[in-house]
Design a protein around this motif. Structure first.
Motif, short mmCIF file in Angstrom:
data_model
loop_
_atom_site.label_atom_id
_atom_site.label_comp_id
_atom_site.label_asym_id
_atom_site.label_seq_id
_atom_site.Cartn_x
_atom_site.Cartn_y
_atom_site.Cartn_z
N GLU A 1 5.12 8.69 16.74
CA GLU A 1 5.05 9.37 15.45
C GLU A 1 6.19 8.92 14.53
O GLU A 1 6.01 8.78 13.32
N ALA A 2 7.37 8.68 15.12
CA ALA A 2 8.48 8.19 14.32
C ALA A 2 8.18 6.80 13.77
O ALA A 2 8.53 6.48 12.63
N ALA A 3 7.52 5.95 14.61
CA ALA A 3 7.15 4.62 14.14
C ALA A 3 6.15 4.70 12.99
O ALA A 3 6.24 3.93 12.02
N GLN A 4 5.22 5.63 13.08
CA GLN A 4 4.27 5.81 11.98
C GLN A 4 4.97 6.31 10.72
O GLN A 4 4.66 5.89 9.61
N ALA A 5 5.95 7.20 10.91
CA ALA A 5 6.69 7.71 9.75
C ALA A 5 7.47 6.60 9.06
O ALA A 5 7.65 6.62 7.84
N LEU A 6 7.93 5.64 9.86
CA LEU A 6 8.66 4.50 9.30
C LEU A 6 7.72 3.41 8.79
O LEU A 6 8.18 2.36 8.33
N ARG A 7 6.42 3.66 8.92
CA ARG A 7 5.39 2.73 8.47
C ARG A 7 5.48 1.37 9.18
O ARG A 7 5.26 0.32 8.57
N LEU A 8 5.79 1.43 10.46
CA LEU A 8 5.76 0.21 11.27
C LEU A 8 4.32 -0.12 11.62
O LEU A 8 3.53 0.78 11.93
N ASN A 9 3.97 -1.41 11.61
CA ASN A 9 2.64 -1.80 12.02
C ASN A 9 2.54 -1.76 13.54
O ASN A 9 3.54 -1.53 14.24
N ARG A 10 1.36 -2.02 14.07
CA ARG A 10 1.13 -1.88 15.52
C ARG A 10 1.97 -2.89 16.30
O ARG A 10 2.47 -2.58 17.38
#
Length: 218
Positions: A120-129
């Motif tokens: 979820e933190a990666a999604q919040a940082l808008r990191l791609n897959r």
């Protein structure tokens, strides 16, 4: 006792040659199979069933069939389809298949053990897959999988003795040949067991210590 020790000194160089080949087969299977297992683990997380289905079949066959069956399939089955492989390549391919199938599940479990909050933190940082995998999942998931991977490596070294069925001159084949010439099977296989134990017992202790050390940080 002196006669046995003298006999061991006589046959030890030949057994060492076979043991070196056993280690080469195991190393090749691990070097090729673990990266392939990671690709399988990632492929099985794909959303489209057209990609997941053939990968799942590879994993289930590799895990469901014994190493001996895979070895017989590669060595005797592929030539009937026009693909002739030597003994070393056949053993390497069969062991790589088995390694990839089992390590895919080990690595998948390691990746899934990463807390959901990290994703979820990666999604919040808008990191791609790809960045999420490279920066978040692999650095945290691989340490979790390392003890299981090392334990599996020990099992693959022990399974390398099955390569004698395709006449690969590894440790077991050398022992069988010497035994058929001397008929002293008990001293020979005792020495073979000791050679495996010299590698496997310390490796098992190291794996246990590493698992306990990593568990304190996970």
């Amino acid at each position: 006792m002196n006669e046995i020790l003298s006999f061991w000194r006589e046959i030890l160089p030949s057994l060492f040659d076979g043991f070196a080949l056993s280690l080469q087969v195991t190393a090749a299977a691990l070097v090729l199979g673990i990266p392939a297992g990671l690709l399988l683990a990632l492929g099985l997380r794909a959303r489209h069933w057209l990609l997941r289905t053939p990968l799942l079949a590879l994993v289930e066959i590799g895990r469901g069939a014994s190493v001996l069956v895979l070895l017989q399939f590669v060595y005797f089955g592929l030539p009937s389809a026009g693909m002739t492989l030597g003994a070393f390549m056949s053993v390497t391919l069969a062991f790589t298949w088995c390694t990839a199938a089992y390590t895919s599940e080990i690595l998948r479990a390691g990746l899934e053990a990463v807390p959901q909050g990290q994703r979820e933190a990666a999604q919040a940082l808008r990191l791609n897959r790809l960045d999420t995998l490279r920066l978040i999942l692999l650095p945290q998931g691989l340490p979790i999988a390392i003890p299981a991977l090392l334990g599996f490596s020990i099992l693959m070294l022990q399974a390398s003795s099955l390569a004698f069925v395709v006449a690969l001159p590894e440790l077991m084949s050398k022992a069988q040949l010497i035994g058929s010439n001397t008929f002293q099977y008990m001293p020979i296989f005792t020495l073979v067991a000791l050679l495996f134990a010299v590698i496997c017992i310390p490796a098992t202790v190291v794996v246990g210590q590493l698992e306990r050390r990593l568990s304190r940080h996970i």
